[in-house]
Write a protein that holds these residues in place. Structure first.
Motif, PDB file in Angstrom:
ATOM      1  N   GLU A  74       0.828  -1.203   0.000  1.00  0.00           N
ATOM      2  CA  GLU A  74       0.000   0.000   0.000  1.00  0.00           C
ATOM      3  C   GLU A  74       0.868   1.261   0.000  1.00  0.00           C
ATOM      4  O   GLU A  74       0.495   2.278  -0.588  1.00  0.00           O
ATOM      5  CB  GLU A  74      -0.919  -0.050   1.224  1.00  0.00           C
ATOM      6  CG  GLU A  74      -1.906   1.079   1.346  1.00  0.00           C
ATOM      7  CD  GLU A  74      -3.078   0.988   0.373  1.00  0.00           C
ATOM      8  OE1 GLU A  74      -3.235  -0.037  -0.302  1.00  0.00           O
ATOM      9  OE2 GLU A  74      -3.830   1.981   0.303  1.00  0.00           O
ATOM     10  N   LEU A  76       3.885   1.763  -1.461  1.00  0.00           N
ATOM     11  CA  LEU A  76       4.370   2.030  -2.808  1.00  0.00           C
ATOM     12  C   LEU A  76       3.216   2.505  -3.690  1.00  0.00           C
ATOM     13  O   LEU A  76       3.360   3.441  -4.475  1.00  0.00           O
ATOM     14  CB  LEU A  76       5.008   0.756  -3.376  1.00  0.00           C
ATOM     15  CG  LEU A  76       5.654   0.866  -4.750  1.00  0.00           C
ATOM     16  CD1 LEU A  76       6.647   2.017  -4.803  1.00  0.00           C
ATOM     17  CD2 LEU A  76       6.353  -0.448  -5.092  1.00  0.00           C
ATOM     18  N   PHE A  77       2.064   1.866  -3.521  1.00  0.00           N
ATOM     19  CA  PHE A  77       0.905   2.282  -4.305  1.00  0.00           C
ATOM     20  C   PHE A  77       0.587   3.751  -4.067  1.00  0.00           C
ATOM     21  O   PHE A  77       0.430   4.533  -5.003  1.00  0.00           O
ATOM     22  CB  PHE A  77      -0.327   1.438  -3.974  1.00  0.00           C
ATOM     23  CG  PHE A  77      -1.620   2.093  -4.432  1.00  0.00           C
ATOM     24  CD1 PHE A  77      -1.912   2.195  -5.779  1.00  0.00           C
ATOM     25  CD2 PHE A  77      -2.487   2.669  -3.512  1.00  0.00           C
ATOM     26  CE1 PHE A  77      -3.065   2.835  -6.218  1.00  0.00           C
ATOM     27  CE2 PHE A  77      -3.646   3.321  -3.937  1.00  0.00           C
ATOM     28  CZ  PHE A  77      -3.931   3.401  -5.292  1.00  0.00           C
ATOM     29  N   GLN A  78       0.484   4.130  -2.809  1.00  0.00           N
ATOM     30  CA  GLN A  78       0.063   5.509  -2.515  1.00  0.00           C
ATOM     31  C   GLN A  78       1.121   6.527  -2.939  1.00  0.00           C
ATOM     32  O   GLN A  78       0.786   7.635  -3.356  1.00  0.00           O
ATOM     33  CB  GLN A  78      -0.290   5.648  -1.037  1.00  0.00           C
ATOM     34  CG  GLN A  78      -1.545   4.842  -0.688  1.00  0.00           C
ATOM     35  CD  GLN A  78      -2.250   5.342   0.558  1.00  0.00           C
ATOM     36  OE1 GLN A  78      -1.938   6.404   1.091  1.00  0.00           O
ATOM     37  NE2 GLN A  78      -3.219   4.584   1.033  1.00  0.00           N
TER      38      GLN A  78
ATOM     39  N   VAL B 262      -1.577   4.608   6.081  1.00  0.00           N
ATOM     40  CA  VAL B 262      -0.505   4.723   5.090  1.00  0.00           C
ATOM     41  C   VAL B 262      -0.546   6.112   4.450  1.00  0.00           C
ATOM     42  O   VAL B 262       0.492   6.745   4.251  1.00  0.00           O
ATOM     43  CB  VAL B 262      -0.634   3.612   4.025  1.00  0.00           C
ATOM     44  CG1 VAL B 262       0.328   3.838   2.877  1.00  0.00           C
ATOM     45  CG2 VAL B 262      -0.404   2.245   4.655  1.00  0.00           C
ATOM     46  N   VAL B 266       2.572   8.558   4.071  1.00  0.00           N
ATOM     47  CA  VAL B 266       3.080   8.946   2.750  1.00  0.00           C
ATOM     48  C   VAL B 266       3.048  10.463   2.605  1.00  0.00           C
ATOM     49  O   VAL B 266       3.995  11.070   2.099  1.00  0.00           O
ATOM     50  CB  VAL B 266       2.273   8.255   1.621  1.00  0.00           C
ATOM     51  CG1 VAL B 266       2.650   8.814   0.263  1.00  0.00           C
ATOM     52  CG2 VAL B 266       2.491   6.756   1.650  1.00  0.00           C
ATOM     53  N   MET B 404       4.183  -5.161   4.126  1.00  0.00           N
ATOM     54  CA  MET B 404       4.556  -3.902   4.774  1.00  0.00           C
ATOM     55  C   MET B 404       5.165  -4.092   6.160  1.00  0.00           C
ATOM     56  O   MET B 404       5.956  -3.275   6.606  1.00  0.00           O
ATOM     57  CB  MET B 404       3.354  -2.970   4.846  1.00  0.00           C
ATOM     58  CG  MET B 404       2.936  -2.475   3.460  1.00  0.00           C
ATOM     59  SD  MET B 404       1.773  -1.129   3.528  1.00  0.00           S
ATOM     60  CE  MET B 404       0.292  -1.971   4.023  1.00  0.00           C
TER      61      MET B 404
END
Lengths: 261, 440
Positions: A74, A76-78, B262, B266, B404
């Protein structure tokens, strides 16, 4: 297809101070995979013929992150999604067309939650639109009396309920459209989804693409039509596994239409 | 002494329903061990889904034979509850056929119950044959060995016995009515049990009453016992199918949730003004765990899914991985989740309300990595489920944990992901070459 095709980047549109009608999201497969590149070119041929003002991002496009997300990454996706959204929003993109159902699903359904709101359509939907608006006319000769069966990609069909557009488009070729026993909602996966494309399958008695190709071959087709670059690869391999490469070909809907205009 | 049966009946009823209530409380506590998830949106659509899928059985009839048989048993179950209501009132009040004054309507009702009971018997026999003689492929998978197989058959036997008791009760009642025995008012129509009635033709009134009362008591005690069996059985779906379809996924099947924790991380990473060396805030909450390794990491709708699963195996028979001999079975994912949740619940009961780590977790001890990596995320299992269960969402949560939290993805996938990180594509090509296809 060595025919000359015309492609402009978003950067060029920007420099001219104009906006294209659509953005063609090529996707990683469409950009780098030898087989899928032919699908990209076929689709551009259609766009050129219909006189569509379209742009691509070119080097500014990056992986949508779909495959990372399905693999469970998730993060890397985001990261990918937010970078892409920054580029897309920077260019004020409204409408996106793509030949890849995985990009289609992610851009359409998963990017909005991260700030990317676009009208996303699959190339089969867009081709149908061009035909319906009279911008594209099909010469239904090449595939007349051929038997074509369409394999529903999971991420276009079951995942987003797009079942009719590819079929409506295929009918314009005047071919005989034959359905596999499992189709639409019950279509079997080609075996590439969920990041399987990039790894060896787990131990079993058969590969999924071989089983799915068996479904297709039972309809006794001349052509297996696909609407996804990954399905295309998987079905092509399946044909080889069944040693039918001499009598059956695998073609994307865009290629079938590009050959019919 | 006159009121002894009434008192005994009332006690049985209270005990039966009391135990059931206790089980429901346990069930609800276990489901609430899951994380919270907001499912308050779009109520009209949710009600519609429940009406269509659970009440209307729309997804059952995708497979016509099983679907039709299931509808018979389902309608039989729902309608026969009217009869149960009469039995309960009779039991408490010491009356007999308390609804009899309804007259013709009553006759019609009893008649239709009998026809339904007969059809249920036929359906149950067909179900039993499919499981035990024809051995349909989806009923003989590895996860169905032992208890699940026994449970499936047991339900069929109980239903069969209950239906026979109901018909026996009516047949003897019919005889007693003919004999003008006091208390047995002439009421009801007996289109099916009239064929059993001759068996009791030459019996004395007192023996008939004995048989009738025995059947009556066993029927209602059987129903109470069955009610309490539910919690230990896949048959729980008769109750949970309703909330489960109500809370089922409304978004397109392909749309997976964006993990919010997440997103926050991010955003922080991509924020140029954030200080990467800043000391963590003193009383900051523990960083959130990404993905799921145990049942407590799943949300409560996923846990409700697990309790709702009736192990019909339609998901598994549609699963492309399972069809090609891989270890993955979406049904097993649901059964494992339920088994683990039950174990956690028992642990909590044994430790006075708190969970004491038992050195086990859902991931690894119940569900293997191999199963998880075999999934193509094609949604066939989700589409196939007649009660809106989403096994794929559990598979995805566990993949997230593997990747993860543990960096435990298959090597090829790690290569693919590092390509995306470095080149913006799953393949090791230069991002500047993204337009080369135009001139080839």
């Amino acid at each position: 297809m060595s025919e000359e095709i015309k492609v402009k980047t978003m950067e060029e549109f920007m420099a001219q101070g104009t906006q294209p009608e659509i953005l063609f999201w090529v996707g990683s497969a469409g950009s780098y995979d030898d087989r899928a590149k032919k699908i990209s070119r076929a689709f551009v041929k259609i766009l050129n013929r219909a006189g569509v003002e379209f742009a691509v991002l070119g080097p500014e496009e990056s992986c949508t992150g779909d495959v990372a997300k399905r693999a469970g990454n998730e993060f890397l996706f985001q990261m990918q999604a937010m970078m892409n959204i920054e580029v897309l929003n920077g260019y004020e993109i409204k409408r996106i067309v793509t030949c890849d159902p995985h990009s289609f699903n992610t851009l359409k359904n998963e990017y909005p939650g991260l700030g990317g709101h676009y009208d996303v359509v699959h190339h089969t939907q867009y081709i149908k639109e061009l035909i319906d608006n009279g911008r594209l006319s099909i010469e239904g000769k090449v595939y007349k009396e051929k038997r074509i069966t369409f394999h529903d990609p999971c991420y276009l069909g079951r995942a987003n309920s797009v079942f009719d557009a590819p079929r409506d488009v295929l009918k314009k070729t005047n071919a005989d459209i034959v359905e596999m026993k499992r189709h639409k909602k019950t279509a079997l996966c080609c075996g590439a989804g969920g990041a399987q494309m990039f790894k060896e399958p787990e131990k079993g008695d058969m590969d999924i693409n071989v089983l799915r190709t068996k479904d297709a071959l039972e309809t006794n087709p001349n052509i297996i039509a696909t609407g996804c670059p990954y399905c295309n690869t998987m079905m092509t391999d399946g044909i080889k596994a069944h040693e039918k490469e001499d009598s059956v070909t695998v073609l994307d809907v865009a290629e079938l239409i590009a050959n019919s205009i | 002494m006159e009121y002894l049966p009434n008192i005994l009946f009332t006690i049985a009823l209270i005990v039966g329903i009391g135990f059931f209530a206790r089980n429901v409380r346990k069930l609800s506590r276990n489901i609430k061990l899951g994380k919270n998830v907001d499912v308050s949106n779009d109520r009209p659509q949710r009600w519609k889904n429940m009406a269509k899928i659970a009440l209307g059985q729309t997804k059952m009839v995708v497979r016509p034979i099983a679907g039709l048989m299931h509808i018979i048993v389902y309608v039989g179950f729902v309608i026969i509850n009217l009869e149960v209501l009469e039995i309960i009132l009779d039991g408490i009040l010491g009356t007999h056929r308390v609804f009899a004054p309804l007259g013709a309507l009553y006759d019609f009702l009893i008649g239709s119950f009998e026809v339904l009971a007969f059809m249920v018997i036929i359906a149950v026999v067909i179900f039993w044959v499919r499981r035990n003689i024809i051995k349909l492929k989806r009923f003989i998978k590895p996860e169905m060995e032992g208890w699940p197989k026994k449970d499936g058959n047991m339900i069929l036997y109980i239903e069969l016995v209950l239906m026979f008791l109901f018909l026996t009760m009516n047949a003897t009642d019919f005889q007693l009515q003919q004999m003008d025995v006091a208390h047995y008012t002439k009421a009801g129509a007996f289109p099916i049990s009239q064929f059993i009635a001759p068996l009791f033709e030459n019996m004395s009134a007192s023996n008939l009453i004995l048989v009738e009362r025995t059947a009556w008591w066993l029927h209602i005690l059987g129903i109470l016992a069955f009610l309490n069996y539910l919690y230990y059985s896949k048959h729980l779906h008769i109750l949970l199918a309703f909330p489960n379809t109500y809370y089922g996924k409304l978004k397109p099947q392909g749309q997976f949730n964006n993990v919010e924790a997440v997103t926050n991380e991010v955003k922080l990473m991509m924020d140029p003004s954030a200080d990467p060396f800043a000391a963590p805030v003193e009383d900051a909450p523990d960083p959130e765990k990404f993905g799921a390794s145990d049942v407590m990491d799943l949300n409560w709708v996923q846990l409700l899914n697990a309790y709702t699963c009736t192990e019909c195996g339609r998901c598994t028979s549609e699963c492309p991985a399972n069809q090609t001999g891989k270890k993955l079975s979406p049904r097993k994912i649901m059964m494992d989740t339920r088994d683990r949740l039950e174990d956690v619940g028992k642990n909590i009961d044994a430790n006075k309300g708190t969970f004491v780590p038992d050195g086990k977790q859902l991931l690894g001890d119940y569900i293997s990595h191999e199963e998880l990596w075999a999934c193509t995320t094609c949604n066939a299992c989700v589409e196939a489920c007649p009660v809106s269960i989403d096994p794929l969402s559990i598979i995805m949560e566990m993949r997230r944990f593997l990747v993860m939290e543990q960096s435990a993805a298959p090597t090829e996938l790690n290569n693919m992901m590092s390509n995306i990180e470095n080149n913006g594509a799953p393949w090791p090509y230069n991002q500047m070459d993204r337009l080369n296809w135009v001139n080839e």
